[in-house]
Design a protein around this motif. Structure first.
Motif, mmCIF file in Angstrom:
data_model
loop_
_atom_site.group_PDB
_atom_site.id
_atom_site.type_symbol
_atom_site.label_atom_id
_atom_site.label_comp_id
_atom_site.label_asym_id
_atom_site.label_seq_id
_atom_site.Cartn_x
_atom_site.Cartn_y
_atom_site.Cartn_z
ATOM 1 N N THR A 355 0.825 -1.203 0.000
ATOM 2 C CA THR A 355 0.000 0.000 0.000
ATOM 3 C C THR A 355 0.859 1.254 0.000
ATOM 4 O OG1 THR A 355 -1.728 -1.189 1.205
ATOM 5 C CG2 THR A 355 -1.830 1.207 1.234
ATOM 6 N N THR A 356 1.929 1.233 0.784
ATOM 7 C CA THR A 356 2.814 2.399 0.858
ATOM 8 C C THR A 356 3.504 2.660 -0.472
ATOM 9 O OG1 THR A 356 3.192 1.974 3.214
ATOM 10 C CG2 THR A 356 4.765 3.417 2.095
ATOM 11 N N LEU A 357 4.000 1.607 -1.110
ATOM 12 C CA LEU A 357 4.677 1.772 -2.397
ATOM 13 C C LEU A 357 3.716 2.291 -3.466
ATOM 14 C CD1 LEU A 357 6.901 -1.439 -2.386
ATOM 15 C CD2 LEU A 357 7.664 0.919 -2.061
ATOM 16 N N LEU A 358 2.480 1.841 -3.429
ATOM 17 C CA LEU A 358 1.484 2.330 -4.386
ATOM 18 C C LEU A 358 1.252 3.828 -4.229
ATOM 19 C CD1 LEU A 358 -1.172 -0.545 -4.308
ATOM 20 C CD2 LEU A 358 0.101 0.227 -6.317
ATOM 21 N N LYS A 359 1.279 4.298 -2.993
ATOM 22 C CA LYS A 359 1.064 5.725 -2.736
ATOM 23 C C LYS A 359 2.316 6.558 -3.006
ATOM 24 C CE LYS A 359 -2.781 5.383 0.525
ATOM 25 N NZ LYS A 359 -3.661 6.256 -0.288
#
Length: 643
Positions: A355-359
């Motif tokens: 999720t963090t990498l997507l953001k």
């Protein structure tokens, strides 16, 4: 109306029957996919569990698969291997008898705890009534009659409880499953059940046995965390991403590749993170730290920002905290476990990796590192070195082992004659990597093999590299491989094991034959505890009780293939590359467990590349070599961070 009792439907069951019924009703949901959480139960029956849990399972096990273990530690390692290969989304429970049977769980529970792997341990306990005390296999402590062998499991459990009344089972299991299904706290849960309580009946609320879904929700980073992380990355010129186990469990492969490609950021791996992204990805420089590749360790050494994703920063990952240039290097940590994000005074992102990498990616579309084509050059340099290691040959006249200042040439010749081999460990391992199917799962745990695996093993299919190196528990290799095979029955599983670990514990080899789960056991025999022998001699000590020598001080040559053959395995003996290739090809055709015994020369594993391991070296000695090693350690520790 005041004083009126609440009326609810009840089911009268024994504590053990209630346990089995509850396990059948537990489900897990991750990214919208719902599956049963408990696959089954491993057990070695004895007094304390055979008449309780044993009776309950024989009468109605539901969907739980029941497997007979051969050693409590061994079967628990299989449970760990299963849950690890399933990325913690399915587990096994493990049941043992009172006393030594349950005490055998201790090393395995430590293995699960160090690796953050959920396993439900169900050790039998003494009598809750205390009327027959001391019963068979019960210890007596003068300090407290309540202490049992199961108290040893407190230190190696994420959650620990003791059930001495039937109704206590409900709160104990609910808390245990909360811990096991929480990504931030995942690890072993131990619920000890008094042996008389197992058979006691109670009117349990029917709703306790209704289907219960444990939701694994992805922790979403805050806006502050995402913006702060993006700013740190933009300010850096030479960032490096450390891919840890948390990245694998998050399923962040695609996101790692996309961010790395977009910004030209190199990836390096921990043992738990290796094969999250396949080695054939151009920016993957392989393992980092003490057991790392030269390419990865050069990148880490020169980095101005280290982005740790799902890593605990163990001493092997950080080269005992000497791998980094603290004058210029900053840290950004992404982890679902908040305490882990605080390490190295990092900027903290307490969130799911994927999720963090997507953001982060949309905020970094215009960002580029200063590496240019340097990542490719580092990788090419390492691949040249790996090719050299694949072709190291033994020469009786002038053999230069990878580890310096070790055996004399005469000692190498002695081993070659005693074992009847001139095979080197690096050539053997790389041969295996080159010959087996790409989707095969490779597994090991202890000795020198984890170092060679971390450096030299190149997975080309994601999630096919399986190492237990949080605890580096000898004996995990074969037993954990059974669990990995149970998790992925359509893939070949190769357990890389040294002779020392094989002797220590290979109990579930028999279980693999009994159940039809085929393993391929690759036995590297250098007649001793070679890794620790390296450690003592590298630090100035003489070779002392780490070699396998008989009473006449002759190198022992044990026929391990004959041991496996006695169990019923298909066995091979391969002391050359050609023999090994032929054995591997034939082993693929077999439908039951195989063992390939390879006699390899000691000291022919790969050496370190820019790494340092902080171990206790004597500051007082009559040997000059020990004092030199102690002084060298003190000098290297000047580069280490103190907290």
């Amino acid at each position: 109306m005041e004083g009126t009792e609440v009326a609810y439907e009840t089911i009268r069951l024994t504590t053990a029957q209630a346990l089995v019924k509850f396990l059948n009703a537990q489900y897990i949901e991750f990214d919208g996919e719902e599956t049963p959480f408990v696959e089954g139960i491993f057990t070695v029956f004895g007094h304390g569990n055979v008449l309780g849990i044993g009776q309950a399972l024989s009468e109605d096990s539901g969907h739980l698969k029941v497997y007979q273990g051969k050693n409590e530690q061994g079967m628990a390692h299989a449970a760990i291997g299963f849950a690890k290969q399933k990325n913690r989304r399915k587990i096994f429970a493990c049941s043992a008898s009172a006393g030594p049977g349950s005490a055998n769980f201790t090393a395995a529970a430590g293995t699960a705890l160090a690796n953050n792997i959920p396993v439900l341990f169900l050790p039998a306990d003494t009598f809750a009534t205390r009327q027959p005390d001391p019963v068979l296999q019960q210890l007596e402590q003068e300090s407290s009659i309540s202490i049992t062998t199961n108290d040893a499991l407190r230190a190696v459990s994420r959650y620990w409880d003791r059930v001495e009344r039937p109704e206590q089972l409900m709160s104990a299991l609910l808390r245990a499953f909360e811990v096991m299904t929480n990504p931030a706290t995942a690890g072993p849960a131990t619920v000890c059940i008094a042996q008389d309580t197992e058979g006691e009946a109670y009117d349990y609320p029917a709703e306790f046995f209704e289907k219960r879904v444990h939701y694994i929700n992805r922790m979403i980073p805050t806006e502050r965390e995402v913006l702060g992380a993006a700013d740190l990355i933009k300010e850096s010129k030479r960032p490096v991403i450390i891919v840890g186990g948390g990245a694998r469990y998050s399923g962040a492969r695609r996101e790692l590749i996309e961010l790395s490609e977009t910004c030209n950021i190199p990836l390096v791996e921990t043992h738990a993170g290796k094969s999250t992204v396949e080695y054939t990805f151009a920016n993957n420089l392989g393992g980092t730290g003490i057991l790392g590749t030269l390419a990865a360790n050069k990148a880490i050494r020169d980095a101005d920002l280290v982005i740790g994703i799902g890593t605990r920063y163990t001493d092997f990952t950080t080269s005992s905290k000497t791998a980094f240039n603290y004058d210029k290097t900053k840290f950004l940590n992404i982890n679902v476990n908040r305490p882990q994000t605080y390490k190295f005074d990092a900027f903290q992102v307490v969130a799911d990796a994927k999720t963090t990498l997507l953001k982060l990616k949309p905020l970094l579309l215009d960002y580029q590192t200063s590496y240019g084509d340097e990542i490719g050059k580092l990788k090419a340099e390492w691949e040249t070195e790996r090719a050299r290691l694949a072709n190291v040959k033994f020469d009786r006249a002038s053999f230069d082992p990878e580890i310096k200042d070790q055996f004399t040439q005469e000692t190498f010749n002695e081993y070659a004659d005693a074992l009847g081999t001139e095979f080197t460990q690096t050539e053997a391992l790389i041969t295996i990597n080159d010959v087996i199917a790409e989707d095969s799962i490779a597994l090991t745990s202890a000795g020198s093999l984890p170092g060679d695996m971390q450096r030299l093993w190149n997975p080309t299919v994601p999630e096919t590299y399986h190492l237990e190196y949080g605890f580096s528990c000898m004996g995990y290799e074969i037993n954990g491989a059974l669990g990995a095979k149970m998790a992925c029955p359509d893939q070949e599983v190769y357990a890389m094991v040294g002779d020392g670990s094989f002797v220590m514990l290979h109990s579930e080899l028999l279980t693999s034959l009994q159940t039809g789960y085929k393993l391929n056991i690759m036995l590297f025999d250098n007649s001793g505890f070679g890794c620790i022998n390296n450690l003592q001699m590298e630090n100035g000590s003489d070779s002392f009780y780490c070699e396998f020598r008989d009473q006449d001080q002759k190198v022992m040559n044990v026929d391990y293939a004959k041991i496996a053959e006695g169990y019923g395995a298909v066995v091979y003996r391969a002391n050359t590359k050609e023999e090994l290739e032929a054995a591997l090809l034939d082993a693929k055709k077999q439908d039951r467990t195989t063992l390939i015994e390879m006699k390899v020369l000691p000291k022919t594993m790969s050496d370190g590349y820019l790494g340092f391991w902080n171990v206790g070296v004597s500051e007082v000695s009559s040997k000059e070599q020990v004092l030199e090693a102690s002084a060298e350690r003190a000098e290297k520790l000047k580069k280490a961070k103190r907290y």
